[in-house]
Structure formats: C-alpha cells, structure tokens
Design a protein around this motif. Structure first.
Motif, PDB file in Angstrom:
ATOM      1  N   ASP A   4      17.974  -8.308  -9.295  1.00 39.20           N
ATOM      2  CA  ASP A   4      19.211  -9.079  -9.204  1.00 39.20           C
ATOM      3  C   ASP A   4      19.032 -10.527  -9.631  1.00 39.20           C
ATOM      4  N   ALA A   5      17.791 -11.017  -9.668  1.00 40.21           N
ATOM      5  CA  ALA A   5      17.551 -12.414 -10.044  1.00 40.21           C
ATOM      6  C   ALA A   5      17.632 -12.549 -11.557  1.00 40.21           C
ATOM      7  N   VAL A   6      18.724 -13.117 -12.037  1.00 37.63           N
ATOM      8  CA  VAL A   6      18.924 -13.235 -13.483  1.00 37.63           C
ATOM      9  C   VAL A   6      18.154 -14.425 -14.041  1.00 37.63           C
ATOM     10  N   SER A   7      18.205 -15.561 -13.357  1.00 44.10           N
ATOM     11  CA  SER A   7      17.497 -16.740 -13.851  1.00 44.10           C
ATOM     12  C   SER A   7      15.993 -16.585 -13.663  1.00 44.10           C
ATOM     13  N   LEU A   8      15.233 -17.172 -14.573  1.00 48.14           N
ATOM     14  CA  LEU A   8      13.779 -17.023 -14.554  1.00 48.14           C
ATOM     15  C   LEU A   8      13.171 -17.674 -13.311  1.00 48.14           C
ATOM     16  N   GLU A   9      13.697 -18.840 -12.901  1.00 42.94           N
ATOM     17  CA  GLU A   9      13.153 -19.537 -11.748  1.00 42.94           C
ATOM     18  C   GLU A   9      13.331 -18.710 -10.474  1.00 42.94           C
ATOM     19  N   GLU A  10      14.513 -18.177 -10.297  1.00 42.49           N
ATOM     20  CA  GLU A  10      14.768 -17.355  -9.106  1.00 42.49           C
ATOM     21  C   GLU A  10      13.935 -16.083  -9.124  1.00 42.49           C
ATOM     22  N   ARG A  11      13.737 -15.546 -10.339  1.00 45.85           N
ATOM     23  CA  ARG A  11      12.948 -14.318 -10.466  1.00 45.85           C
ATOM     24  C   ARG A  11      11.494 -14.552 -10.060  1.00 45.85           C
ATOM     25  N   PHE A  12      10.923 -15.702 -10.430  1.00 46.88           N
ATOM     26  CA  PHE A  12       9.560 -16.026 -10.026  1.00 46.88           C
ATOM     27  C   PHE A  12       9.452 -16.177  -8.519  1.00 46.88           C
ATOM     28  N   LYS A  13      10.446 -16.778  -7.884  1.00 50.05           N
ATOM     29  CA  LYS A  13      10.429 -16.943  -6.436  1.00 50.05           C
ATOM     30  C   LYS A  13      10.413 -15.596  -5.716  1.00 50.05           C
ATOM     31  N   LYS A  14      11.122 -14.626  -6.278  1.00 48.62           N
ATOM     32  CA  LYS A  14      11.145 -13.299  -5.666  1.00 48.62           C
ATOM     33  C   LYS A  14       9.859 -12.512  -5.951  1.00 48.62           C
ATOM     34  N   ALA A  15       9.286 -12.721  -7.131  1.00 51.54           N
ATOM     35  CA  ALA A  15       8.133 -11.908  -7.548  1.00 51.54           C
ATOM     36  C   ALA A  15       6.812 -12.406  -6.980  1.00 51.54           C
ATOM     37  N   LEU A  16       6.695 -13.726  -6.751  1.00 47.83           N
ATOM     38  CA  LEU A  16       5.417 -14.278  -6.293  1.00 47.83           C
ATOM     39  C   LEU A  16       4.971 -13.710  -4.941  1.00 47.83           C
ATOM     40  N   PRO A  17       5.853 -13.573  -3.923  1.00 52.77           N
ATOM     41  CA  PRO A  17       5.380 -12.947  -2.670  1.00 52.77           C
ATOM     42  C   PRO A  17       4.866 -11.531  -2.855  1.00 52.77           C
ATOM     43  N   MET A  18       5.508 -10.805  -3.768  1.00 52.93           N
ATOM     44  CA  MET A  18       5.032  -9.436  -4.016  1.00 52.93           C
ATOM     45  C   MET A  18       3.660  -9.442  -4.676  1.00 52.93           C
ATOM     46  N   LEU A  19       3.461 -10.356  -5.618  1.00 50.32           N
ATOM     47  CA  LEU A  19       2.147 -10.454  -6.259  1.00 50.32           C
ATOM     48  C   LEU A  19       1.083 -10.885  -5.255  1.00 50.32           C
ATOM     49  N   THR A  20       1.452 -11.747  -4.315  1.00 45.60           N
ATOM     50  CA  THR A  20       0.495 -12.179  -3.290  1.00 45.60           C
ATOM     51  C   THR A  20       0.066 -11.020  -2.414  1.00 45.60           C
ATOM     52  N   LYS A  21       1.033 -10.179  -2.020  1.00 47.29           N
ATOM     53  CA  LYS A  21       0.694  -9.002  -1.222  1.00 47.29           C
ATOM     54  C   LYS A  21      -0.210  -8.051  -1.997  1.00 47.29           C
ATOM     55  N   GLN A  22       0.075  -7.922  -3.297  1.00 42.34           N
ATOM     56  CA  GLN A  22      -0.764  -7.044  -4.124  1.00 42.34           C
ATOM     57  C   GLN A  22      -2.202  -7.560  -4.187  1.00 42.34           C
ATOM     58  N   ILE A  23      -2.374  -8.864  -4.335  1.00 45.34           N
ATOM     59  CA  ILE A  23      -3.721  -9.449  -4.410  1.00 45.34           C
ATOM     60  C   ILE A  23      -4.448  -9.279  -3.078  1.00 45.34           C
ATOM     61  N   GLU A  24      -3.727  -9.495  -1.960  1.00 45.05           N
ATOM     62  CA  GLU A  24      -4.342  -9.316  -0.649  1.00 45.05           C
ATOM     63  C   GLU A  24      -4.782  -7.871  -0.434  1.00 45.05           C
ATOM     64  N   GLY A  25      -3.967  -6.944  -0.896  1.00 48.57           N
ATOM     65  CA  GLY A  25      -4.361  -5.535  -0.782  1.00 48.57           C
ATOM     66  C   GLY A  25      -5.600  -5.210  -1.592  1.00 48.57           C
ATOM     67  N   LEU A  26      -5.716  -5.813  -2.781  1.00 38.83           N
ATOM     68  CA  LEU A  26      -6.904  -5.594  -3.609  1.00 38.83           C
ATOM     69  C   LEU A  26      -8.155  -6.178  -2.946  1.00 38.83           C
ATOM     70  N   LYS A  27      -8.007  -7.357  -2.300  1.00 40.58           N
ATOM     71  CA  LYS A  27      -9.151  -7.928  -1.600  1.00 40.58           C
ATOM     72  C   LYS A  27      -9.573  -7.049  -0.432  1.00 40.58           C
ATOM     73  N   LEU A  28      -8.589  -6.521   0.296  1.00 38.93           N
ATOM     74  CA  LEU A  28      -8.914  -5.612   1.398  1.00 38.93           C
ATOM     75  C   LEU A  28      -9.608  -4.357   0.889  1.00 38.93           C
ATOM     76  N   LEU A  29      -9.171  -3.863  -0.271  1.00 42.90           N
ATOM     77  CA  LEU A  29      -9.787  -2.670  -0.853  1.00 42.90           C
ATOM     78  C   LEU A  29     -11.236  -2.941  -1.259  1.00 42.90           C
ATOM     79  N   GLN A  30     -11.506  -4.164  -1.732  1.00 37.05           N
ATOM     80  CA  GLN A  30     -12.887  -4.504  -2.091  1.00 37.05           C
ATOM     81  C   GLN A  30     -13.807  -4.418  -0.876  1.00 37.05           C
ATOM     82  N   LYS A  31     -13.303  -4.826   0.304  1.00 35.82           N
ATOM     83  CA  LYS A  31     -14.120  -4.758   1.515  1.00 35.82           C
ATOM     84  C   LYS A  31     -14.323  -3.328   1.975  1.00 35.82           C
ATOM     85  N   THR A  32     -13.276  -2.510   1.889  1.00 34.80           N
ATOM     86  CA  THR A  32     -13.380  -1.134   2.372  1.00 34.80           C
ATOM     87  C   THR A  32     -14.242  -0.270   1.471  1.00 34.80           C
ATOM     88  N   ARG A  33     -14.444  -0.655   0.219  1.00 34.54           N
ATOM     89  CA  ARG A  33     -15.303   0.124  -0.684  1.00 34.54           C
ATOM     90  C   ARG A  33     -16.727   0.185  -0.160  1.00 34.54           C
TER      91      ARG A  33
END
Length: 569
Positions: free
Chosen positions: A164-193
């Motif tokens: 729904d975020a048409v403008s680029l600035e608003e789209r980044f605000k919505k996407a950055l928290p999701m990317l942060t969660k993805q990175i945290e999950g990857l770090k957790l996966l590195q420990k569990t390996r």
C-alpha cells in the motif's frame, strides 16, 4: 504502448485473488490457483490468449480462504500489483488446480469493477512507472523488492502494508522493520547451526520457507574435524607400529574419498574397529591364592583336579609376570559344571569373561573373519569377543569344541589351530584386520563331552583335564549346598516353608535320576518346589509330612517318599 511517462499497463485487467502471499513489484512469486474465479481466469485468459498483453494480470491480496469461497465477491483490496504470468502448470491431483509463476511489474489502484463472473475484471489506474524496475539505476531497489517477495506467510500483513505504500520513503519505513527481523533470524540460525547441526535443515525450512542456505563449506569443516578426531583416536590407541602404519594409510585414503562411495563406510568401520580393540588394555590379576582357593571351594564342590590347576597357574604367575595363558580343555559328561567352573575361574582371577558357543559352527570365517573385499564382511568371533570385553587378557570359554562342523566354507577346527597354539597365537591374524593381534595373554578354556570327535592336531594343542561324573555322596552335598537354595530362591520359597532332608535327597538320586551330572536332579528339586508353591499360594496349612513326589517305576511294594517336611504359615 509507450509515452514520456514510461511503459503503461492495460487499463482493464483481470484480477487474481491471492490468499497465499503478496506480490510486490520486481519480485517473482508462485501462486496456487484452485478457487472457481481464479481457475476461470487461467483457463479463459492465460491459456487461450495469444498475445503478450493477455499474460498481464492483476494480483489482489484476498483475506478469504479459497476453500470457503462463495458466489459473493469479497471486499477487494484497493491496491494491487500487475504482473506477467511467466509459467502455468496444471495438475489433477489431489484436486484440479493450477500453479502460476508471476513476476510483478508495478502497482495499480482499482477504480471500478467491470464484471465479477466468470472472473473478476476491473478498471485500474497505474501508480508506478514500469521502467523504474527495469533500468540499471534502480537495480538495488528491485533486488530489495525481490527479497521481500520471498517472505513467509508469517509477515503477510506487513507485506500488504508495503504494497500500500506508494511513495518510496514510506515504503522504506515499512520494509526496514521486516528486513531487521530477517537479519535477526539469520543471526539466530547461525548460533543454532553449531548447537544442533542435524536439525539445521528442518529449522531453516520452518523459520524461512523457500530460503535455501549453502552449508557445504560447514559440512566440509565438520568432516575435517571428524577426520582429525579419528586420527587422534588412532594415535591414542597404543597399537603396535605395524597396525599403526596400516591405520594411518587407511585414514589418508579416507580423507581423499567422498562420502558417497560405498568404500567410505567400509573404511570408516574398519578404522573404528581398530581404534576400539584393546591393543594395550589389560586387567590386573588377583594373585591371592588363599582367597582364590576359598572362592573356588564356595562355588564348586569336588573338582579337585580343576581347582588345583588354577591354583598352580596363580602360583607361577606370582613368580613370573610374563606367563602365557594356558590352553585348557575340560572333558566330561553333560551337567558336571564345565561351563560354570570356567566362569568361576574368571571371577577368581579378576578377569573379564566371554563365552563363545562353537556347537554347529561350520564356517572358518566365524573364527578368522571375512576379508574386506566381501560385502558385509566382519571380523571373527575372537576379535569380536576382544572388542566386547575391552581388555586383551580375558578368559575365553570355547564351549562344545567337540561339536564343530565342516562344510564347503572350510574347517573351523583347522582355523582354531592358530588360536589355540601357544607358540603361534601371539601373532594371530584375522582376515578382516589383516594385521597381527597378540592372544598370548588370553586364558582359553575349551569344553567337550568327548575327545573322540576332536581332530588330533587340535587336541594336541590343548591341556586336557578330565571331569568325571559325581558320586552319590557328592551329588547329595552339591544338592544341599547349591541346588536346593537356588531352587528355593527361584520359586520364592523360604527354608522354613520347605525342608528336604539328606535321606530324601539320596532317595531322589537313586530312584529318580540316572546321570553323571546334576541337571536332572535340579529339575526334580524344582518340581518339588513347584508343588509346594501351589500349596503356599492356596494358603494350605500342614504341620505333618506329606507325599509330594509321584511314585517311581523303580519303587517296590508301592512305597512313596514321605520324609519331606512342609510347613505353610
């Protein structure tokens, strides 16, 4: 159609109602189509169309489950993504459905609905410029959108907000928290390996469906660590130089060998066996002759010749520590205690005990093992026994050596010649190991009923000790020392509930048992205990003697044994 504003999508688009995920511009997502409206869209628009324009459809997020789809059109989301159907795959199992691979182009807003049946057709308004996802200047933004397009259903609502975020600035605000969660999950996966590498694939698929991680480098490191650990075990096994050279050579071949080869498992099993064998592990003998004499007297009545031979061995071991193990052969009728006295000898010496049953063995590979060229090859019983006990000076009981067979697979009695020869068994070579193993410290005890069926060459290598049958007085003493207490314990009786005098035991031996050993006598005593157990279970009170033994055919004048004292409390 082109203009200064860039490429334009058609103003009328058929809409695909997606329940599985959200299509974002620049991403490629696979959708499963099984609802009636979506099935009609695929069959009438995508499969019948002949132009590129017919492959462009709109994808709208739909909150309704397709399994509960009704004729009424649900409230549609106002923002959607136009995409090109790259691939269409149909299947009839488990039910008719299509699988679409769609690449997102740009966003659009639904202006009005033109029709609802057989599929949804709407008037749309393009919101993005199509060329911003195809020019090199915005390649990074398209890569980010492609990453977002692979998010799981867990982030469905967040992905709709990004849509729904048409403008680029608003789209980044919505996407950055999701990317942060993805990175945290990857770090957790590195420990569990490192914690649990076996479940790594399962955890990856559960947390991040559709994502594949390359772990080949880590697998190689784990294999390298495993090879290093195996090499340390090889050096720590204290094996002779000849065996160590063979192990190091096989280990070098193992490191260069891929795990997919069948020979890899064979070589690994061979090295594991070489490491587990007790090349230099031994137990300390108990050389207290007085304690050994007491223990043998408590375990066995009579058998003076066997006891004397064991005490002689202990006396010589006190004088000379490097004495080779003797090769004894107990020959006597069944039931006289040949096997049990071998177990007592091991307990007297403080050594490990291992019994090898040779009755019916007709393959020499059971003794000397199979060569490693055969599939399913394994070492012989001698090497397996040493691996089981974990020491190189146990007591090996070769039971029923006179009942060895002979077949096309070879003569096992001939294979025993090297094992039981004091001058050769210091370098016994198993076909599987193919290296010499020292058996000179092993105390071999063989049992046989007769020497007639033992080959002369094998009999010549053993020290034969005759174990004659017991006299009647010895059997009475054995019954009251060992058999009766053992049977009372096995049947849950106490000496107060059942008492068998010596006169009764003599009558049982003379009238009911005709044997050299005591097995039949033990069975008769067990029958008496079972009869008493029935009366005890019934709560029967008896204060006098009763007849508990059936009449024997050898009895005269109808007399029965009535001297069993039964007292049930």
């Amino acid at each position: 159609m082109t203009s200064d504003g860039g490429i334009k999508i058609p103003s009328r688009l058929p809409l695909l109602l997606s329940h599985e995920g959200v299509l974002l511009p620049g991403s490629t997502v696979r959708f499963s189509v099984d609802s009636p409206r979506n099935m009609q869209l695929v069959s009438q628009r995508l499969l019948r169309g002949t132009s590129l324009k017919s492959t462009i459809i709109g994808v709208i997020p739909n909150t309704r489950d397709p399994e509960h789809d009704t004729d009424d059109l649900p409230t549609l989301h106002k923002i959607g993504t136009a995409g090109i159907a790259v691939q269409v795959v149909g299947s009839n199992w488990p039910k008719p459905h299509y699988s679409l691979l769609i690449t997102g182009l740009c966003r659009f807003r639904v202006s009005s609905l033109l029709k609802e049946r057989p599929f949804v057709l709407a008037e749309v308004e393009q919101l993005d410029k199509l060329d911003q996802y195809t020019t090199p200047a915005t390649e990074g933004a398209a890569a980010e959108d492609e990453e977002l397009g692979e998010l799981s259903k867990k982030f469905y609502q967040a992905a709709v907000q990004v849509l729904d975020a048409v403008s680029l600035e608003e789209r980044f605000k919505k996407a950055l928290p999701m990317l942060t969660k993805q990175i945290e999950g990857l770090k957790l996966l590195q420990k569990t390996r490192k914690m649990n590498p076996d479940n790594e694939k399962r955890v990856t698929n559960k947390m991040f469906p559709g994502r594949q991680f390359n772990l080949d480098g880590e697998d190689e490191e784990e294999d390298g660590d495993d090879a290093v650990a195996l090499e340390k075990k090889v050096h720590g096994a204290n094996m002779p130089d000849a065996a160590l050279r063979v192990c190091l050579k096989e280990l070098k071949r193992l490191k260069k060998m891929p795990q997919s080869m069948p020979e890899y498992a064979l070589t690994r099993n061979y090295l594991d066996l070489m490491v587990e064998l007790p090349w230099s592990k031994s137990t300390k003998d108990c050389l207290d002759i007085r304690a050994a004499r007491t223990l043998l007297d408590n375990d066995h009545y009579a058998m003076d010749k066997l006891k004397r031979r064991v005490l002689e061995y202990l006396a010589v071991r006190q004088l000379k520590t490097s004495l080779k193990g003797p090769i004894l052969c107990f020959v006597g009728p069944p039931g006289v205690g040949k096997t049990s006295v071998g177990r007592s000898i091991a307990r007297t010496l403080g050594r490990e005990f291992h019994r090898i049953a040779l009755g019916g063995v007709c393959d020499q590979s059971d003794i000397r093992g199979h060569r490693r060229t055969y599939v399913g090859s394994m070492p012989g019983r001698i090497i397996n026994g040493l691996k089981t006990v974990g020491v190189n000076n146990p007591v090996f009981l070769l039971d029923e050596v006179d009942k060895l067979g002979k077949s096309l697979q070879g003569d096992p009695a001939a294979a025993l010649l090297e094992v039981l020869d004091p001058e050769q068994n210091h370098s016994f070579t198993d076909h599987y190991l193919n290296v010499a193993f020292d058996l000179s410290q092993v105390l071999f005890i063989a049992t046989a009923n007769t020497t007639a069926t033992i080959p002369p060459a094998l009999l010549d290598r053993m020290e034969v000790l005759q174990v004659p049958g017991y006299t009647q007085e010895e059997r009475v003493e054995i019954a009251h020392r060992h058999l009766i207490p053992n049977q009372l314990e096995q049947h849950g009786l106490t000496p107060q509930q059942l008492h068998i005098p010596q006169e009764t035991t003599q009558d049982i031996i003379s009238r009911y048992t005709r044997e050299a050993g005591v097995r039949s006598l033990e069975r008769k005593i067990g029958a008496i205990c079972r009869a008493v157990a029935v009366k005890v279970a019934e709560g029967h009170r008896v204060t006098k003697t009763e007849d508990l033994i059936p009449e024997s055919p050898t009895q005269q004048g109808g007399k029965t044994l009535s001297s069993l004292s039964l007292c049930v409390d």
